[in-house]
Design a protein around this motif. Structure first.
Motif, PDB file in Angstrom:
ATOM      1  N   GLU A   1       0.852  -1.188   0.000  1.00 34.90           N
ATOM      2  CA  GLU A   1       0.000   0.000   0.000  1.00 34.90           C
ATOM      3  C   GLU A   1       0.891   1.242   0.000  1.00 34.90           C
ATOM      4  O   GLU A   1       1.978   1.236   0.601  1.00 34.90           O
ATOM      5  CB  GLU A   1      -0.899   0.021   1.246  1.00 34.90           C
ATOM      6  CG  GLU A   1      -1.705  -1.242   1.471  1.00 34.90           C
ATOM      7  CD  GLU A   1      -2.836  -1.402   0.463  1.00 34.90           C
ATOM      8  OE1 GLU A   1      -3.216  -0.382  -0.149  1.00 34.90           O
ATOM      9  OE2 GLU A   1      -3.316  -2.535   0.291  1.00 34.90           O
ATOM     10  N   ALA A   2       0.462   2.279  -0.671  1.00 32.80           N
ATOM     11  CA  ALA A   2       1.229   3.523  -0.658  1.00 32.80           C
ATOM     12  C   ALA A   2       1.307   4.060   0.764  1.00 32.80           C
ATOM     13  O   ALA A   2       0.308   4.101   1.487  1.00 32.80           O
ATOM     14  CB  ALA A   2       0.582   4.555  -1.575  1.00 32.80           C
TER      15      ALA A   2
ATOM     16  N   ILE B   1      -2.841  10.970  -6.659  1.00 24.41           N
ATOM     17  CA  ILE B   1      -4.040  10.909  -7.488  1.00 24.41           C
ATOM     18  C   ILE B   1      -3.909  11.933  -8.605  1.00 24.41           C
ATOM     19  O   ILE B   1      -3.451  13.058  -8.383  1.00 24.41           O
ATOM     20  CB  ILE B   1      -5.318  11.208  -6.676  1.00 24.41           C
ATOM     21  CG1 ILE B   1      -5.464  10.224  -5.498  1.00 24.41           C
ATOM     22  CG2 ILE B   1      -6.547  11.156  -7.573  1.00 24.41           C
ATOM     23  CD1 ILE B   1      -5.777   8.824  -5.903  1.00 24.41           C
TER      24      ILE B   1
ATOM     25  N   ILE C   1       2.409  -0.501  -6.344  1.00 23.81           N
ATOM     26  CA  ILE C   1       1.588   0.241  -5.375  1.00 23.81           C
ATOM     27  C   ILE C   1       0.146  -0.193  -5.579  1.00 23.81           C
ATOM     28  O   ILE C   1      -0.455   0.087  -6.623  1.00 23.81           O
ATOM     29  CB  ILE C   1       1.739   1.760  -5.565  1.00 23.81           C
ATOM     30  CG1 ILE C   1       3.216   2.178  -5.484  1.00 23.81           C
ATOM     31  CG2 ILE C   1       0.901   2.500  -4.537  1.00 23.81           C
ATOM     32  CD1 ILE C   1       3.860   1.919  -4.155  1.00 23.81           C
ATOM     33  N   ARG C   2      -0.389  -0.901  -4.587  1.00 27.48           N
ATOM     34  CA  ARG C   2      -1.736  -1.445  -4.716  1.00 27.48           C
ATOM     35  C   ARG C   2      -2.794  -0.343  -4.639  1.00 27.48           C
ATOM     36  O   ARG C   2      -3.748  -0.333  -5.419  1.00 27.48           O
ATOM     37  CB  ARG C   2      -1.983  -2.490  -3.627  1.00 27.48           C
ATOM     38  CG  ARG C   2      -3.357  -3.139  -3.725  1.00 27.48           C
ATOM     39  CD  ARG C   2      -3.647  -4.069  -2.568  1.00 27.48           C
ATOM     40  NE  ARG C   2      -2.765  -5.232  -2.565  1.00 27.48           N
ATOM     41  CZ  ARG C   2      -1.880  -5.481  -1.622  1.00 27.48           C
ATOM     42  NH1 ARG C   2      -1.734  -4.630  -0.608  1.00 27.48           N
ATOM     43  NH2 ARG C   2      -1.129  -6.558  -1.674  1.00 27.48           N
ATOM     44  N   SER C   3      -2.653   0.555  -3.724  1.00 29.32           N
ATOM     45  CA  SER C   3      -3.650   1.620  -3.551  1.00 29.32           C
ATOM     46  C   SER C   3      -2.963   2.873  -3.048  1.00 29.32           C
ATOM     47  O   SER C   3      -1.852   2.830  -2.510  1.00 29.32           O
ATOM     48  CB  SER C   3      -4.757   1.187  -2.581  1.00 29.32           C
ATOM     49  OG  SER C   3      -4.218   0.986  -1.280  1.00 29.32           O
ATOM     50  N   SER C   4      -3.639   3.997  -3.248  1.00 26.62           N
ATOM     51  CA  SER C   4      -3.093   5.290  -2.840  1.00 26.62           C
ATOM     52  C   SER C   4      -3.437   5.560  -1.383  1.00 26.62           C
ATOM     53  O   SER C   4      -4.468   5.089  -0.878  1.00 26.62           O
ATOM     54  CB  SER C   4      -3.668   6.387  -3.742  1.00 26.62           C
ATOM     55  OG  SER C   4      -3.337   7.661  -3.238  1.00 26.62           O
TER      56      SER C   4
ATOM     57  N   THR D   1      -7.885   9.068  -1.315  1.00 30.47           N
ATOM     58  CA  THR D   1      -8.904   8.920  -2.351  1.00 30.47           C
ATOM     59  C   THR D   1      -9.492  10.294  -2.626  1.00 30.47           C
ATOM     60  O   THR D   1      -9.714  11.087  -1.710  1.00 30.47           O
ATOM     61  CB  THR D   1     -10.016   7.949  -1.928  1.00 30.47           C
ATOM     62  OG1 THR D   1     -10.628   8.432  -0.720  1.00 30.47           O
ATOM     63  CG2 THR D   1      -9.464   6.558  -1.696  1.00 30.47           C
TER      64      THR D   1
ATOM     65  N   GLU E   1       1.161   6.743  -7.127  1.00 33.18           N
ATOM     66  CA  GLU E   1      -0.201   6.638  -7.626  1.00 33.18           C
ATOM     67  C   GLU E   1      -0.663   5.186  -7.598  1.00 33.18           C
ATOM     68  O   GLU E   1       0.141   4.260  -7.713  1.00 33.18           O
ATOM     69  CB  GLU E   1      -0.256   7.184  -9.055  1.00 33.18           C
ATOM     70  CG  GLU E   1      -1.645   7.515  -9.535  1.00 33.18           C
ATOM     71  CD  GLU E   1      -1.613   8.253 -10.859  1.00 33.18           C
ATOM     72  OE1 GLU E   1      -2.701   8.405 -11.467  1.00 33.18           O
ATOM     73  OE2 GLU E   1      -0.523   8.654 -11.280  1.00 33.18           O
ATOM     74  N   GLN E   2      -1.954   5.004  -7.449  1.00 35.40           N
ATOM     75  CA  GLN E   2      -2.516   3.656  -7.404  1.00 35.40           C
ATOM     76  C   GLN E   2      -2.194   2.884  -8.677  1.00 35.40           C
ATOM     77  O   GLN E   2      -2.261   3.414  -9.785  1.00 35.40           O
ATOM     78  CB  GLN E   2      -4.032   3.740  -7.204  1.00 35.40           C
ATOM     79  CG  GLN E   2      -4.702   2.383  -7.017  1.00 35.40           C
ATOM     80  CD  GLN E   2      -6.178   2.525  -6.687  1.00 35.40           C
ATOM     81  OE1 GLN E   2      -6.677   3.630  -6.516  1.00 35.40           O
ATOM     82  NE2 GLN E   2      -6.866   1.417  -6.580  1.00 35.40           N
ATOM     83  N   ASN E   3      -1.798   1.597  -8.508  1.00 37.99           N
ATOM     84  CA  ASN E   3      -1.452   0.686  -9.605  1.00 37.99           C
ATOM     85  C   ASN E   3      -0.170   1.076 -10.339  1.00 37.99           C
ATOM     86  O   ASN E   3       0.090   0.564 -11.429  1.00 37.99           O
ATOM     87  CB  ASN E   3      -2.609   0.567 -10.607  1.00 37.99           C
ATOM     88  CG  ASN E   3      -3.859  -0.024  -9.993  1.00 37.99           C
ATOM     89  OD1 ASN E   3      -3.786  -0.891  -9.123  1.00 37.99           O
ATOM     90  ND2 ASN E   3      -5.014   0.450 -10.414  1.00 37.99           N
TER      91      ASN E   3
ATOM     92  N   ASN F   1      -6.472   7.227   3.362  1.00 39.37           N
ATOM     93  CA  ASN F   1      -6.456   5.776   3.556  1.00 39.37           C
ATOM     94  C   ASN F   1      -5.212   5.314   4.292  1.00 39.37           C
ATOM     95  O   ASN F   1      -5.034   4.119   4.523  1.00 39.37           O
ATOM     96  CB  ASN F   1      -6.509   5.066   2.195  1.00 39.37           C
ATOM     97  CG  ASN F   1      -7.845   5.259   1.503  1.00 39.37           C
ATOM     98  OD1 ASN F   1      -8.863   5.436   2.152  1.00 39.37           O
ATOM     99  ND2 ASN F   1      -7.817   5.240   0.183  1.00 39.37           N
TER     100      ASN F   1
END
Length: 446
Positions: free
Chosen positions: A121-122, A335, A222-225, A228, A190-192, A252
């Motif tokens: 995770e970020a 993001i 990076i799975r998620s930021s 959001t 960033e996510q992904n 998050n």
């Protein structure tokens, strides 16, 4: 007697044909006759008869000498071919020994082995165990392990401190063994997205001063930021209409983020009216400090949007950590979004021509009369009832006493507004579908 036989043979041969003579000569056991010297005319020297034995000794010796003359070149050619084959084999064996790892010291016998997560995770702490494996027959000395981090890496003890590289020293890696070191960091992104870490090992071998290098790239996804962001905006708007956008930002992350930036780039034709809270930098950048886990922030923007029918107006949003070299711009994006608003054709077109120009810019002299033509049209497929139109004049240079609207126009001097409605302009009681007019105008002086 011999002489008589020869005459008798001569007489017999005179009556034979040439073929019979040739046939008799082929099968005769007598010695071939000697050619008559009288046949050689014009001073030609008689040719010796063909010998029935081997070549003379002199000629045989000459041929022998010629053969001996060519022998050295044949052996030289063979020697060159053998030398070339030996050279190719020697080079091949050398390359194989060096590159194939059969030598006592080879970089192919040194391997970097990484143990750790490949997806995080970020904002999560990343722990990597990096081992240097030595499969050579000699020890490795003065080893330096270096990790070079990508943009978005932070010190795990202080996430606001940018992390560029980490180094660990190893005095000795014994032959046929491995030694490992632990590296800790925090990655934002960033996510992904994928972050690549470059690992470099520099070492010397026992009894040598040469420095060898081994490299490896380790990718982490990076799975998620840690944040959001959602945006609420209209899909369409009339030209000149006020639009409202709302940004909702949520955390998050499992730890507090000391500072983030929110950048909102406005499209051409957008004029900001109100922003809550107010921007911190350049009228479109917000700074959020001490963003705690599960916190939420809201930013509301209102403004006028102008443009042609069918034109898309993109609003670009970027949220992330500030750039270490310039804290007023986003350095590491968490993001990145684009929200577009399409300009739709208004119900009624209303265009003002100032001095014959639609650009809106006009230069006038003092006391010069300026004519402003007002053109309107109904763009809907249905009729419109009770149409109302007004034109506002702004500027301290206006001579209010000179304002003269066309027929049916009413000038309200208290706020410098000219009004047309169904009471002053009967055609506005009912405007048919597609109906247009250019009969309204204003004359004024500065």
């Amino acid at each position: 007697m011999d002489e008589g036989k020869s005459k008798e043979r001569g007489n017999n041969e005179e009556g034979k044909s040439p073929i019979e003579k040739l046939q008799e000569g082929l099968y005769s056991r007598d010695k071939p006759p000697v050619l008559d010297e009288e046949r050689y005319k014009f001073g030609q020297k008689p040719v010796d008869s063909v010998k029935s034995g081997w070549f003379p000794i002199k000629q045989a010796t000459k041929l022998k000498i010629k053969r001996r003359f060519f022998l050295p070149f044949v052996w030289l050619k063979k020697a060159l071919i053998i030398a070339a084959v030996f050279f190719v084999l020697a080079v091949s064996v050398s390359v194989f020994v060096i590159m194939g790892g059969l030598n006592l010291v080879s970089t192919r016998n040194v391997e970097i082995v990484v143990s750790g997560l490949t997806v995080i995770e970020a904002g999560e702490e990343l722990v990597l165990d990096v081992a240097l494996r030595n499969d050579n027959r000699v020890n490795l000395e003065e080893v330096t392990l270096t990790l070079e981090y990508p943009e978005g890496a932070r010190d795990y003890l202080n996430v606001n401190s940018v992390l560029i590289r980490q180094e660990e020293k190893i005095e000795l890696v014994p032959a046929r063994e491995e030694v490992s070191k632990t590296f800790r960091s925090v990655l934002f992104g960033e996510q992904n997205s994928v972050k690549s870490i470059r690992i470099v090992a520099e070492y010397k071998t026992e009894g040598s001063g040469a420095v060898f290098t081994k490299e490896k790239i380790y990718d982490v996804g990076i799975r998620s930021s840690p944040l959001t962001v959602s945006i609420s905006a209209p899909k369409e708007a009339n030209a000149g209409q006020e639009v409202s956008l709302t940004l909702d930002i949520s955390s998050n992350s499992t730890s507090a983020i000391k500072e983030i930036l929110v950048s909102l780039d406005f499209p051409v034709g957008f004029t900001l009216s109100v922003a809550n809270p107010s921007p911190d930098f350049e009228n479109h950048i917000w700074r959020i400090k001490d963003f705690q886990p599960r916190d939420k922030k809201e930013i509301i923007i209102r403004g006028r949007l102008d443009g042609g029918a069918g034109e898309e107006k993109p609003f670009r949003i970027a949220v992330g950590l500030p750039n270490p070299e310039n804290s007023r711009i986003v350095g590491v994006e968490f993001i990145s979004l684009v929200e577009s608003v399409t300009i739709k054709q208004p119900f009624i077109d209303l265009v003002a021509d100032i001095g014959g120009s639609e650009s809106g810019d006009y230069i006038s002299k003092i006391n010069q009369t300026i004519r402003v033509d007002i053109r309107w049209a109904n763009n809907l497929p249905i009729d419109l009832n009770d149409v109302y139109a007004e034109v506002k004049i702004k500027g301290s240079a206006l001579d209010r006493a000179s304002v003269r609207p066309s027929r049916a126009g009413f000038y309200r001097s208290i706020d410098d507004t000219i009004i047309w409605n169904k009471n002053t302009f009967p055609e506005f009681s009912k405007v048919k579908a597609g109906q247009a007019s250019a009969e309204n105008y204003i004359c004024l002086n500065l």
